[in-house]
Write a protein that holds these residues in place. Structure first.
Motif, PDB file in Angstrom:
ATOM      1  N   THR A   1      20.935  93.658 -18.955  1.00 25.80           N
ATOM      2  CA  THR A   1      20.544  92.274 -19.237  1.00 25.80           C
ATOM      3  C   THR A   1      20.823  91.917 -20.693  1.00 25.80           C
ATOM      4  OG1 THR A   1      18.828  92.333 -17.531  1.00 25.80           O
ATOM      5  CG2 THR A   1      18.634  90.627 -19.212  1.00 25.80           C
TER       6      THR A   1
ATOM      7  N   GLU B   1      19.580  94.355 -11.222  1.00 29.28           N
ATOM      8  CA  GLU B   1      19.275  93.798 -12.545  1.00 29.28           C
ATOM      9  C   GLU B   1      20.235  92.678 -12.915  1.00 29.28           C
ATOM     10  OE1 GLU B   1      18.816  95.076 -17.257  1.00 29.28           O
ATOM     11  OE2 GLU B   1      18.687  96.619 -15.696  1.00 29.28           O
TER      12      GLU B   1
ATOM     13  N   ARG C   1      19.223  89.624 -11.040  1.00 32.43           N
ATOM     14  CA  ARG C   1      18.028  89.002 -11.618  1.00 32.43           C
ATOM     15  C   ARG C   1      18.357  88.243 -12.900  1.00 32.43           C
ATOM     16  NH1 ARG C   1      15.557  93.940 -10.212  1.00 32.43           N
ATOM     17  NH2 ARG C   1      15.750  94.652 -12.381  1.00 32.43           N
TER      18      ARG C   1
END
Length: 332
Positions: A148, A181, A184
């Motif tokens: 991220t 991830e 998301r």
């Protein structure tokens, strides 16, 4: 290295691509790979170099594959002019994406890279966690940070939203956490079944639709990708991901003393580097081989780190004039 070697590299990848493309969709990945290997070996015989394969298809003399340590090029057998032929490291994958070729899927390529002697990481036949971006994001990534974090860093460098990014990831069970991830975080994902070199090259091109490559793939392919990324001014981090103690022990014997080291782009491919690839099947970067009566057409890319030049080469091959290009022996 003489810049004219770049065209010699294209001739080698063209030969491998044409020969393996004849087996596209036939369901026999081993036969397709073997055809590419044999074509490359023949093509190397006339190239004025003293080349040593440091990234190949095995760590031992597993003939008929191009193995690590194999000597290729005319310089090893020439009687005269040997001192004028450069010693070079060679990274090679005669058929990147063997399954892709065998099933007729996109992005199978024949690929080769050259570096000055001793300038490629002598990567063992294991896995590598990779993070690859294009020139706009050079210096912005850090593989030791979460995905991220890197997605936001790349989006900032490219002056776009994370939602605008496209990430290429190999569709493997080991990537379940990574995929979740990235989803998301909001980025788009292109899952691929095999072959992460072509997407790594594609993400250095502004109009390819690929922004990052993330995840674990082959370490040898990581060095090949690094060569192309060096030529294009992109960025890449890699970290070896051993599957067993045996792999780690073999890596130690090859000079890998720190198994947890993060390799930056210049650690993977140093000095003057050349990269060439020819499409076997159609893909995001290159078109595949097209056959027609008496010949075939190929689409290749060749790059040099010294000049930063990238050339896309379209070629037509006449099998009547040059039977070797067809992958068949002449009947004359």
């Amino acid at each position: 290295m003489d810049r004219n070697l770049a065209l010699e590299m294209v001739r080698i990848t063209e030969a491998a691509a044409i020969t393996s493309a004849r087996l596209m969709g036939r369901g026999d990945r081993k036969a397709a790979d073997q055809a590419a290997v044999d074509a490359m070996r023949r093509a190397f015989d006339s190239v004025p170099i003293r080349g040593t394969v440091v990234i190949g298809e095995g760590e031992r003399d597993e003939a008929p594959m191009l193995y690590i340590g194999e000597k290729v090029g005319a310089g090893w057998t020439a009687i005269a002019g040997v001192e004028l032929m450069p010693r070079v490291d060679i990274a090679v994958d005669p058929l990147e994406g063997t399954n892709l070729c065998a099933t007729g899927q996109p992005d199978s390529i024949a690929v080769i890279a050259l570096a000055d002697d001793g300038k490629f990481l002598n990567a063992p036949d294991t896995y590598m966690n990779k993070l690859v971006v294009g020139p706009a994001c050079r210096g912005a990534i850090d593989i030791s940070r979460p995905p991220t974090w890197n997605l936001h860093a790349v989006a900032e460098a490219k002056r776009c939203r994370v939602e605008d990014l496209t990430v290429v990831i190999l569709d493997r069970d080991r990537h379940t956490v990574l995929i979740n991830e990235v989803r998301r975080a909001g980025a788009r994902i292109r899952l691929i079944s095999d072959g992460d070199v072509a997407p790594a090259v594609a993400c250095t091109q502004p109009d390819s639709g690929v922004d990052l490559v993330m995840g674990i793939g082959g370490a040898p392919e990581g060095v090949l990708a690094a060569a192309a990324v060096r030529c294009m001014g992109g960025d890449m981090h890699g970290q070896l991901a051993f599957r067993s103690q045996d792999e780690q022990d073999r890596a130690y014997k090859m000079g890998i003393k720190d198994p947890d080291r993060v390799y930056k782009l210049e650690d993977l491919a140093q000095g003057h580097v050349m990269f060439a690839a020819t499409g076997v099947t159609d893909g995001s970067l290159l078109r595949g081989v097209r056959f027609y009566g008496g010949g075939a057409s190929t689409h290749s890319v060749v790059m040099r780190s010294k000049s930063g030049t990238v050339r896309f080469i379209e070629a037509r091959h006449d099998f009547e004039r040059k039977p070797a290009s067809s992958g068949l022996r002449s009947s004359h």
